[in-house]
Design an enzyme around this catalytic site. Sequence first.
Site, mmCIF file in Angstrom:
data_model
loop_
_atom_site.group_PDB
_atom_site.id
_atom_site.type_symbol
_atom_site.label_atom_id
_atom_site.label_comp_id
_atom_site.label_asym_id
_atom_site.label_seq_id
_atom_site.Cartn_x
_atom_site.Cartn_y
_atom_site.Cartn_z
ATOM 1 N N ASP A 331 0.840 -1.186 0.000
ATOM 2 C CA ASP A 331 0.000 0.000 0.000
ATOM 3 C C ASP A 331 0.888 1.254 0.000
ATOM 4 O O ASP A 331 1.889 1.300 0.720
ATOM 5 C CB ASP A 331 -0.878 -0.036 1.250
ATOM 6 C CG ASP A 331 -1.926 1.048 1.246
ATOM 7 O OD1 ASP A 331 -2.770 1.031 0.335
ATOM 8 O OD2 ASP A 331 -1.893 1.910 2.144
ATOM 9 N N GLU A 360 1.588 0.249 -4.937
ATOM 10 C CA GLU A 360 1.104 1.518 -5.463
ATOM 11 C C GLU A 360 2.272 2.487 -5.557
ATOM 12 O O GLU A 360 2.881 2.807 -4.533
ATOM 13 C CB GLU A 360 0.049 2.114 -4.526
ATOM 14 C CG GLU A 360 -1.220 1.298 -4.408
ATOM 15 C CD GLU A 360 -2.219 1.945 -3.447
ATOM 16 O OE1 GLU A 360 -3.387 2.100 -3.840
ATOM 17 O OE2 GLU A 360 -1.850 2.285 -2.312
#
Length: 657
Positions: A331, A360
């Site tokens: 994340d 990400e």
Amino acid sequence: MIRISSYAEFDKYHAYDGDDLGATYYADRTVFKTWSPYASGVYLNLYLDGEGANLIETVPMELMSHGVWVVELLHRAEDIFYTYTFEYDNKTRFETIDIYAHACGVNGQRGYLMDLSHTDPIGWEETPRPVCQSPCDAVVYECHVRDFSIDPSSGAELQDRGRFTAFTKEGTRYHSITTGLDHLKELGITHVQLLPVFDYATVDESKPYKAQYNWGYDPLNYNCLEGSYSTDPYDPKKRIREFKELVQTLHKNGIGVIMDVVYNHTYFTEESAFHKSFPYYYHRLNRDGRFSNGSGCGNETASEHKMFRKYMIDSLKFLAEEYKLDGFRFDLMGLHDIETVNLIRDELNKFDPPLLMYGEGWTGGESPVPSDKLAYKWNSYSFGRVGLFNDNIRDAIKGGTFNPYDIGYISGNRYAWAVLKRGLVGSVEHWQLNNAQEACWAFEPTQAVNYCEAHDNHTLWDKLSICAKHFSREERVKMDKLAAALFMLSQGMPFLQLGQDFLRSKPRVPKAGEPVNEVTRVDHNSYNAPDSTNSVKWNEKLENIDVFRYYKALIRLRRNNRLFRLRTKEEIGRYMRFLDTGDPNFIAFKLEDDTDCLICVFNPYHEERHFLLPEGRFYIRLNEQGRMNKFPIGGDTVIPPVSAMVFKRIKKQAEAK
Ligand code: CA
């Protein structure tokens, strides 16, 4: 409290590189070690239970070299709970769970001491990870544990709904259609990526019947599992055993398990176990000495500080080994420094085959670390072995995510083709494309995670209900299928969300005073929305079975044809070539090696288009319904409105011999 002026200097003298932080069992003793160079005292507290006033004893710890505090108990301390008390300046005291705790009591307040091998299900040692040689061979399905089975339409038993155990049950149905585990097998995905299953903060585990929901991007204990997914959050062993059973069941069915990890911030800041263990070390600070907020969640962790970097690596190794995981999704990976990301890649490469790793390539706010040091997508070449979510192909396919009315290639944008073509070639350089383009960012196709729907933002179907609302439902279904064909047939690693394959929607009830329209009726950020919004409604699979069958056919097509899974840009340059259709929006490409030839054609127009097949005899490998037709064809063919067609060349008899 002493503040550190240079962390790099500080780490030189104080960082500890032993692999024994936490509680370690030896034959007849238990050794506890924790790192806190500036504490004036540290104490080990032993408890009977995971909460409440049931202290057994408090034992002072001793300071060794490198800021490590140690205490040794002359027995194997098992089946009891523990915390540490850190004392600073001989007065301020913080009690907290051990950041290295592997198990915990209800709501993650106290660590639990146990031999983890006692939680192994029968046959655990003998169940191998499924083999996945390259990210390009994977098809990843993102699932939230609760969404998967909480709705009665899942057919799961009441005690399994919303829990790990739902993933272990075969034979669940909604009327005639498969749900749950059988659905995963039928769809044909290779990996399940679970939204956070580590212990997160915002769901009160002591209230299993209260209506509570969270995605789980609110980390409490990285090395412990979330209790609300267990059938008994008060029993620390249960969640561990049940999660291992989940992994084992999926592995037995050839499906890998990827864990979503959120090391970029902690839910609490001053109240976090990290800050209490060593204030102002684990989080990044702004020049003014306050916590920076690159995550948008109140703080950001400091991966460039040696002991948080070590923590991440230790934690990932523990999770990967103990739970036999097949990969990790990071994340807000853009908040981690590039050096740390590459070190993690090195560690995960030591598994055979290497574990999947992607994340990400962006942040949730501004970080004080210079942007050329962070794992942003625009620095992708500096960590070329790590996958990145491809927001270019996502937005080219369906339109920008921040303006719900923005349209993409599937919904009528006639300027998205250039970025889209780059996505089709795995976002790498290609001799037929202008290589100066922004979307040419992948070092190799293995780095491109191609998708158009994830837990964030609108589902693809909801997005279409807004930006393509003037089209009929039938037209929008065609757009959805075209989107699926585009990301599934792109070079790289395809990724989709649970239920995307049957038009998942996240319905929302507009608040009082809100206008009621196509935007307010659906949820684009459902992180704490009720089950009515988030859960998968399996009746929708029955209602949209044609869409499901199409996705299934696409996955099968991809998995059965190596040419869709080329592993290097060199191979893509050699085997993939765009064909001239005279219209940049009418995209066609050929994949051809010594044995096979596949032609993919994409028609975004609302009327049929003619396409001239290259020389040779072909058959329809995949039509707009996902079907195959072995009847030989050649020359002029018709591509139906808003659809993709895949043709395969029929091998000459003479060549076959
Ligand atoms: Ca929790």
